[in-house]
Design an enzyme around this catalytic site. Structure first.
Site, mmCIF file in Angstrom:
data_model
loop_
_atom_site.group_PDB
_atom_site.id
_atom_site.type_symbol
_atom_site.label_atom_id
_atom_site.label_comp_id
_atom_site.label_asym_id
_atom_site.label_seq_id
_atom_site.Cartn_x
_atom_site.Cartn_y
_atom_site.Cartn_z
ATOM 1 C CD GLU A 204 0.152 -5.879 5.829
ATOM 2 O OE1 GLU A 204 0.165 -6.545 4.784
ATOM 3 O OE2 GLU A 204 -0.049 -4.650 5.847
ATOM 4 C CG HIS B 282 -2.719 -3.396 4.141
ATOM 5 N ND1 HIS B 282 -1.537 -2.863 4.592
ATOM 6 C CD2 HIS B 282 -3.473 -2.351 3.744
ATOM 7 C CE1 HIS B 282 -1.580 -1.548 4.478
ATOM 8 N NE2 HIS B 282 -2.743 -1.213 3.958
ATOM 9 C CB CYS C 242 -0.992 -0.062 1.165
ATOM 10 S SG CYS C 242 -2.413 0.995 0.910
HETATM 11 N N1 GLN Z 1 -3.518 6.271 1.145
HETATM 12 C C1 GLN Z 1 -2.271 6.026 1.792
HETATM 13 C C2 GLN Z 1 -1.134 6.816 1.116
HETATM 14 O O1 GLN Z 1 -1.352 7.530 0.226
HETATM 15 C C3 GLN Z 1 -1.924 4.548 1.798
HETATM 16 C C4 GLN Z 1 -2.847 3.792 2.712
HETATM 17 C C5 GLN Z 1 -2.267 2.504 3.246
HETATM 18 O O2 GLN Z 1 -1.055 2.287 3.253
HETATM 19 N N2 GLN Z 1 -3.128 1.660 3.762
HETATM 20 O O3 GLN Z 1 -0.026 6.692 1.502
#
Ligand code: GLN
Length: 191
Positions: free
Chosen positions: A172, A170, A78
């Site tokens: 995890e 994710h 992410c």
């Molecule tokens: N929206 C977040 C970002 O721009 C990422 C969200 C996440 O890691 N769950 O960094």
């Protein structure tokens, strides 16, 4: 084998818990010396703008770049995926990614925190239940990039480029270990 988790911000504990299930030794990385003797590094989810700023404050940008350029494995989930990308669409002002993977990612592509969801996906032929939390989407993949997961509408959510792995989701958080196992295999055979 020892794997580091960048421990500046984000879901560090969940990654360490997943690696522990796989009996993998882990190190919380907060300074460049922590990268010593690691086979791989995980960039957790969190807030990519904050992670980018903290990497500079903690003087970790160059050491992480050198780590990956020396062939060691890296895995971003992410915000970690956003941090690895060489193009970030809808980036926050002043946000600077590491620019290591030849992908373009769009931040917050599914909407706000309220639009977060769990989804059953196929990852390299294996079915997994994973969480998308203000997740990015991969809108462009370079020639050297392998697509490992797509949503049913065709949007790309997991990619690999040599020693680098990135997922929009994710694994995890929902207790899946398969993607981490996949990463450990990458880390045990440096490119
Ligand atoms: N929206 C977040 C970002 O721009 C990422 C969200 C996440 O890691 N769950 O960094």
């Amino acid at each position: 084998m020892r794997i580091g988790v960048l421990a500046l911000q984000g879901d560090v504990r969940e990654h360490i818990g997943t690696l522990a299930k796989l009996a993998c030794e882990t190190v919380e990385v907060r300074k460049s010396a922590d990268l010593k003797n690691l086979s791989g590094l995980i960039l957790p989810g969190g807030e990519s703008t904050t992670i980018s700023k903290l990497m500079d404050i903690f003087s970790l940008r160059e050491p992480v770049l050198n780590f990956v350029q020396s062939g060691k494995a890296i895995f971003g989930t992410c915000a970690g995926m956003i941090t690895l990308a060489n193009e970030v669409l809808d980036s926050a002002s002043g946000q600077q990614s590491l620019g290591l993977m030849d992908i373009s990612v769009r931040r917050n592509a599914f909407g706000s925190q309220l639009d977060s969801f769990e989804e059953v996906i196929d990852f390299d032929g294996t079915t997994l239940n994973v969480a998308f939390i203000r997740a990015p989407i991969v809108e462009r993949v370079g020639e050297a990039v392998q697509v490992l997961s797509k949503l049913s509408d065709g949007r790309v959510v997991a990619v690999r480029q040599q020693n680098m792995l990135a997922t929009s989701f994710h694994p995890e958080i929902t207790g899946e270990t398969f993607v981490h196992e996949y990463f450990l295999k990458m880390a045990s055979s440096p490119q």
